[in-house]
Motif scaffolding. Sequence first.
Motif, PDB file in Angstrom:
ATOM      1  N   VAL A 137       0.847  -1.195   0.000  1.00 12.31           N
ATOM      2  CA  VAL A 137       0.000   0.000   0.000  1.00 12.31           C
ATOM      3  C   VAL A 137       0.880   1.241   0.000  1.00 12.31           C
ATOM      4  CG1 VAL A 137      -1.643   1.347   1.386  1.00 12.31           C
ATOM      5  CG2 VAL A 137      -1.913  -1.129   1.174  1.00 12.31           C
ATOM      6  N   GLU A 138       0.570   2.179  -0.869  1.00 17.93           N
ATOM      7  CA  GLU A 138       1.245   3.471  -0.874  1.00 17.93           C
ATOM      8  C   GLU A 138       0.235   4.540  -0.518  1.00 17.93           C
ATOM      9  OE1 GLU A 138       3.247   4.059  -4.603  1.00 17.93           O
ATOM     10  OE2 GLU A 138       4.810   2.618  -4.081  1.00 17.93           O
ATOM     11  N   ARG A 139       0.564   5.327   0.506  1.00 15.68           N
ATOM     12  CA  ARG A 139      -0.288   6.432   0.926  1.00 15.68           C
ATOM     13  C   ARG A 139       0.459   7.737   0.701  1.00 15.68           C
ATOM     14  NH1 ARG A 139      -4.646   6.367   4.112  1.00 15.68           N
ATOM     15  NH2 ARG A 139      -4.902   8.212   2.842  1.00 15.68           N
ATOM     16  N   ASN A 140      -0.216   8.699   0.126  1.00 14.34           N
ATOM     17  CA  ASN A 140       0.357  10.021  -0.082  1.00 14.34           C
ATOM     18  C   ASN A 140       0.335  10.782   1.227  1.00 14.34           C
ATOM     19  OD1 ASN A 140       0.604   9.520  -2.847  1.00 14.34           O
ATOM     20  ND2 ASN A 140      -1.487  10.182  -3.204  1.00 14.34           N
ATOM     21  N   MET A 141       1.426  11.412   1.541  1.00 15.38           N
ATOM     22  CA  MET A 141       1.561  12.148   2.795  1.00 15.38           C
ATOM     23  C   MET A 141       2.016  13.568   2.504  1.00 15.38           C
ATOM     24  SD  MET A 141       0.959   9.805   5.131  1.00 15.38           S
ATOM     25  CE  MET A 141       1.612  10.527   6.615  1.00 15.38           C
ATOM     26  N   THR A 142       1.622  14.471   3.385  1.00 15.18           N
ATOM     27  CA  THR A 142       2.134  15.832   3.376  1.00 15.18           C
ATOM     28  C   THR A 142       2.559  16.145   4.797  1.00 15.18           C
ATOM     29  OG1 THR A 142       0.605  16.483   1.625  1.00 15.18           O
ATOM     30  CG2 THR A 142       1.609  18.256   2.908  1.00 15.18           C
ATOM     31  N   THR A 143       3.796  16.552   4.975  1.00 16.12           N
ATOM     32  CA  THR A 143       4.265  17.003   6.281  1.00 16.12           C
ATOM     33  C   THR A 143       4.247  18.523   6.274  1.00 16.12           C
ATOM     34  OG1 THR A 143       5.623  15.049   6.619  1.00 16.12           O
ATOM     35  CG2 THR A 143       6.170  16.994   7.938  1.00 16.12           C
ATOM     36  N   ALA A 144       3.487  19.083   7.197  1.00 16.28           N
ATOM     37  CA  ALA A 144       3.392  20.536   7.357  1.00 16.28           C
ATOM     38  C   ALA A 144       4.280  20.933   8.528  1.00 16.28           C
ATOM     39  CB  ALA A 144       1.944  20.932   7.635  1.00 16.28           C
ATOM     40  N   ILE A 145       5.180  21.884   8.283  1.00 20.20           N
ATOM     41  CA  ILE A 145       6.139  22.308   9.304  1.00 20.20           C
ATOM     42  C   ILE A 145       5.977  23.808   9.537  1.00 20.20           C
ATOM     43  CG2 ILE A 145       8.569  22.416   9.972  1.00 20.20           C
ATOM     44  CD1 ILE A 145       9.029  20.204   7.803  1.00 20.20           C
ATOM     45  N   TYR A 146       5.763  24.159  10.801  1.00 20.47           N
ATOM     46  CA  TYR A 146       5.629  25.557  11.202  1.00 20.47           C
ATOM     47  C   TYR A 146       6.747  25.876  12.182  1.00 20.47           C
ATOM     48  CZ  TYR A 146       1.010  25.105   9.187  1.00 20.47           C
ATOM     49  OH  TYR A 146      -0.045  24.895   8.331  1.00 20.47           O
ATOM     50  N   THR A 147       7.539  26.898  11.868  1.00 14.33           N
ATOM     51  CA  THR A 147       8.585  27.333  12.784  1.00 14.33           C
ATOM     52  C   THR A 147       8.375  28.806  13.099  1.00 14.33           C
ATOM     53  OG1 THR A 147      10.064  27.811  10.914  1.00 14.33           O
ATOM     54  CG2 THR A 147      10.300  25.655  11.986  1.00 14.33           C
ATOM     55  N   ALA A 148       8.786  29.169  14.306  1.00 15.13           N
ATOM     56  CA  ALA A 148       8.616  30.550  14.748  1.00 15.13           C
ATOM     57  C   ALA A 148       9.647  30.848  15.841  1.00 15.13           C
ATOM     58  CB  ALA A 148       7.195  30.779  15.267  1.00 15.13           C
ATOM     59  N   ARG A 149       9.912  32.124  16.040  1.00 14.62           N
ATOM     60  CA  ARG A 149      10.880  32.541  17.060  1.00 14.62           C
ATOM     61  C   ARG A 149      10.236  33.482  18.066  1.00 14.62           C
ATOM     62  NH1 ARG A 149      13.325  35.993  14.426  1.00 14.62           N
ATOM     63  NH2 ARG A 149      12.386  35.607  12.416  1.00 14.62           N
ATOM     64  N   ARG A 150      10.750  33.429  19.271  1.00 13.07           N
ATOM     65  CA  ARG A 150      10.348  34.395  20.303  1.00 13.07           C
ATOM     66  C   ARG A 150      11.072  35.706  19.986  1.00 13.07           C
ATOM     67  NH1 ARG A 150      11.035  34.168  26.875  1.00 13.07           N
ATOM     68  NH2 ARG A 150      10.528  36.358  27.123  1.00 13.07           N
ATOM     69  N   ARG A 151      10.328  36.781  20.122  1.00  9.27           N
ATOM     70  CA  ARG A 151      10.930  38.099  19.872  1.00  9.27           C
ATOM     71  C   ARG A 151      12.074  38.345  20.856  1.00  9.27           C
ATOM     72  NH1 ARG A 151       7.126  40.647  16.617  1.00  9.27           N
ATOM     73  NH2 ARG A 151       5.020  39.858  16.885  1.00  9.27           N
ATOM     74  N   SER A 152      13.113  39.094  20.393  1.00  6.95           N
ATOM     75  CA  SER A 152      14.226  39.427  21.297  1.00  6.95           C
ATOM     76  C   SER A 152      13.789  40.429  22.352  1.00  6.95           C
ATOM     77  CB  SER A 152      15.390  40.044  20.561  1.00  6.95           C
ATOM     78  OG  SER A 152      15.474  39.727  19.241  1.00  6.95           O
TER      79      SER A 152
END
Length: 152
Positions: A137-152
């Motif tokens: 079985v082959e399943r299509n996948m999407t990995t969603a990546i969210y990155t963010a920084r704390r303000r200085s």
Amino acid sequence: MFHWLDPTASLKKIHGLLRPDGAVALWWNVFGDTGRPDAFHDETVHLFASHPSSLSSGDAERLPHGLDTGARVGELAATGFITDEPQFLSWTLTLDPAAVRRLYATYSNVATLSPAQRGALLDALEDIAASRFGGHVERNMTTAIYTARRRS
């Protein structure tokens, strides 16, 4: 599992724990990719017709949690983060029938079924993987990546 938590409270806590310029990364693996056909999904979607959808998977009225970019970026920004551009990676997951069973058994909308219903559903998924897909079985996948920084 972040989609099970209150995003505002959780992101505020993470924000408070990070040093200035510290970063957070959140990601979700989403089954499906609208740009690629998914034969196993098409063959098995009827098995889920009477079951509620998973909180993270989305449905006809809402996007999958990881693909709802506006909501995810909005939550990060509202809690004081400087967000980066989200990244989306398309890939293919290959499973044998036993792996199909193990994976689907972890889904919240499957795990909450009665033992008899869960067993019947997993049996049907495993049987379709073996008999109609030759054990591959082959399943299509999407990995969603969210990155963010704390303000200085």
